[in-house]
Write a protein that holds these residues in place. Sequence first.
Motif, short mmCIF file in Angstrom:
data_model
loop_
_atom_site.label_atom_id
_atom_site.label_comp_id
_atom_site.label_asym_id
_atom_site.label_seq_id
_atom_site.Cartn_x
_atom_site.Cartn_y
_atom_site.Cartn_z
N ALA A 25 50.17 38.11 27.76
CA ALA A 25 48.72 37.93 27.87
C ALA A 25 48.38 36.92 28.96
O ALA A 25 47.50 37.16 29.81
CB ALA A 25 48.16 37.48 26.52
N VAL A 26 49.07 35.79 28.95
CA VAL A 26 48.78 34.75 29.94
C VAL A 26 49.21 35.17 31.34
O VAL A 26 48.47 35.00 32.32
CB VAL A 26 49.47 33.43 29.54
CG1 VAL A 26 49.28 32.37 30.62
CG2 VAL A 26 48.94 32.93 28.22
N GLY A 27 50.41 35.74 31.46
CA GLY A 27 50.92 36.14 32.76
C GLY A 27 50.07 37.20 33.43
O GLY A 27 49.75 37.11 34.62
N VAL A 28 49.70 38.24 32.67
CA VAL A 28 48.87 39.30 33.24
C VAL A 28 47.49 38.77 33.61
O VAL A 28 46.93 39.10 34.67
CB VAL A 28 48.75 40.48 32.24
CG1 VAL A 28 47.73 41.50 32.74
CG2 VAL A 28 50.10 41.14 32.05
N TYR A 29 46.92 37.90 32.77
CA TYR A 29 45.60 37.34 33.08
C TYR A 29 45.65 36.54 34.38
O TYR A 29 44.76 36.67 35.24
CB TYR A 29 45.14 36.45 31.93
CG TYR A 29 43.80 35.79 32.18
CD1 TYR A 29 42.61 36.47 31.92
CD2 TYR A 29 43.72 34.50 32.72
CE1 TYR A 29 41.38 35.89 32.15
CE2 TYR A 29 42.50 33.91 32.96
CZ TYR A 29 41.33 34.60 32.68
OH TYR A 29 40.12 34.01 32.93
#
Length: 269
Positions: free
Chosen positions: A76-80
């Motif tokens: 979630a954090v990496g893609v965002y």
Amino acid sequence: MTSRQRWRLLACAAPAAAFFLMFWLLPVLSLLALPAQKGWSTYLAVLTDSRYLQSMVNTVLLSLGVTLVTLVLGGAVGVYLARREFMGKRVLLSLLTLPLSFPGVIIGFFVILLGGRQGLVADISDALAGERITFAYGLLGLFLAYLYFSLPRAIATYAAAAESMNLQLEEAARSLGASRMRVVRDVWLPELAPTILACGAILFATSMGAFGTAFTLASKFEVIPITIYNEFTNYANFALAASLSIALGIVTWLVLFVARHVGGSPVVR
């Protein structure tokens, strides 16, 4: 190739071959042979002794839990971060990946400062309820420490993978009326599947073999690296320590093997 060139090639390869022999092949062969000194049944100690089996099960379940949670949060954090541009993005990414520079012992110390007997949570609970609540030395403390150690790797991996995603597929799906969840399921997940598999295998293998963090925190929840350490350090039981090391290596290797073949690309620890 002339004879002079062959001799040069052999001269260059000799140091590498000697290093491979002395620091990999011979130690591995010794490790494999050690349990036989106390009988062939020693190789199966992790299955026949309840204590060692429980330690292995603890390690596998903890590693699986950490891996699954890390993949979700890190994804979630990496893609965002890969899909959004905002002021301070580089600084935030640097801060999120800062724990990569910390050894496991320091991360364990961080958890003790938070949830240990003299930690922040204990001080607050003592002030509010008159009881010092601690969680650093059991399953929760180990889980949080492993998660803290693993998240930066997942975030960096996902961010790199998301930057190379094909945006045209997503745009085509949206133009056909696909919802956000449908885009995630039918576009994002297939494109990120190799990354999820490879990253998950690496995270699992890292958690299985983590020692510094476990050595700092695992006083109430035993994991197999600490069991191995106790056997050869406290009890000088090298044969049993070798047997447990072999079992740990087999479990980790199987996960990497499956990930490499299912994912269709090599997984490097």
